[in-house]
Design an enzyme around this catalytic site. Sequence first.
Site, PDB file in Angstrom:
ATOM      1  CB  ALA A  32     -18.962  36.826 -61.422  1.00  0.00           C
ATOM      2  CG  HIS A  37     -17.868  41.565 -67.280  1.00  0.00           C
ATOM      3  ND1 HIS A  37     -18.647  40.716 -66.515  1.00  0.00           N
ATOM      4  CD2 HIS A  37     -17.460  42.560 -66.452  1.00  0.00           C
ATOM      5  CE1 HIS A  37     -18.683  41.169 -65.279  1.00  0.00           C
ATOM      6  NE2 HIS A  37     -17.982  42.289 -65.207  1.00  0.00           N
ATOM      7  CB  SER A 187     -25.192  43.320 -62.269  1.00  0.00           C
ATOM      8  OG  SER A 187     -24.480  43.279 -61.047  1.00  0.00           O
ATOM      9  NE  ARG A 189     -23.149  44.245 -56.358  1.00  0.00           N
ATOM     10  CZ  ARG A 189     -22.688  44.208 -55.125  1.00  0.00           C
ATOM     11  NH1 ARG A 189     -23.319  43.485 -54.228  1.00  0.00           N
ATOM     12  NH2 ARG A 189     -21.605  44.883 -54.782  1.00  0.00           N
TER      13      ARG A 189
END
Length: 282
Positions: A32, A37, A187, A189
């Site tokens: 994800a 990242h 994130s 999430r």
Amino acid sequence: MRAITSKEAILKAVLEAKKKNNTVGFVPTMGALHKGHLSLIDYALECCEVVVVSIFVNPTQFNNAADLEKYPRTVDADLELLSSYQSQVLVYVPSVNVIYEGDVVSKSYNFGSLEDVMEGEHRPGHFDGVGTVLNHLFRQVQPDKAFFGEKDYQQLKIVEKLVEKEKLSVQILGCPIYRQPDGLAMSSRNARLTQKQLATAPFIHKILKEARERFSSTSANELRKWVQAQFASQDGLELEYFEIANIKNLSPLSRKRKNQKYRAFIAAFAGEIRLIDNIALN
């Protein structure tokens, strides 16, 4: 971009890179992927000629089965996002069986006081799962350096301890938190947040910044009470914990000491989605 799925193939690719005197970096992820990242990959590429990015949702670090089930899995989109890096980046996408070889259990570690507070206290077994999967990944990939975001600062300290305990020859490097323009820490999430929750969640970073401003003139206990009061009056977010800790051993602060560095840590729920963040205080 082609994903490498076997440990033999990723190790072969890494060893070939090292034969050419290339430094190999490693960015372990659970997929994800987002700009946070990518910032880790960019940091890695500043000092490494080749970077391995792993995508693996690790079952042993989830103490909530529902959280594991709902964790976003977007491998095709992740590979597309990484395609612009071309041959500089190798993508390792192992299966659970490749990582655990049929025995999907965590090794029990003793990380000392690092695992007794905050995430360790509220997510029992979590760091055993993190340590176990990273031990497997480090041995399979054999990188020279590995890069972790400071959003998971406690995890970063755990990984440093893991490398020391397992006597692994990899250098662990922490990278700054990548934030959205409104301050919300990036994130995976966040993709599960509603539009209303996305509008509310930056409150976490706002409170951390205000806590930093108050830190020099306010006692730790007073600051904890102040943060709790701010969250109590904020709709849409439920505070799980706010802690101030020494950056070296993460021991909770009771009394400030000269020449010591501290960070503030928050975990909060937006609905059922758990968000964490932290900030350097001095």
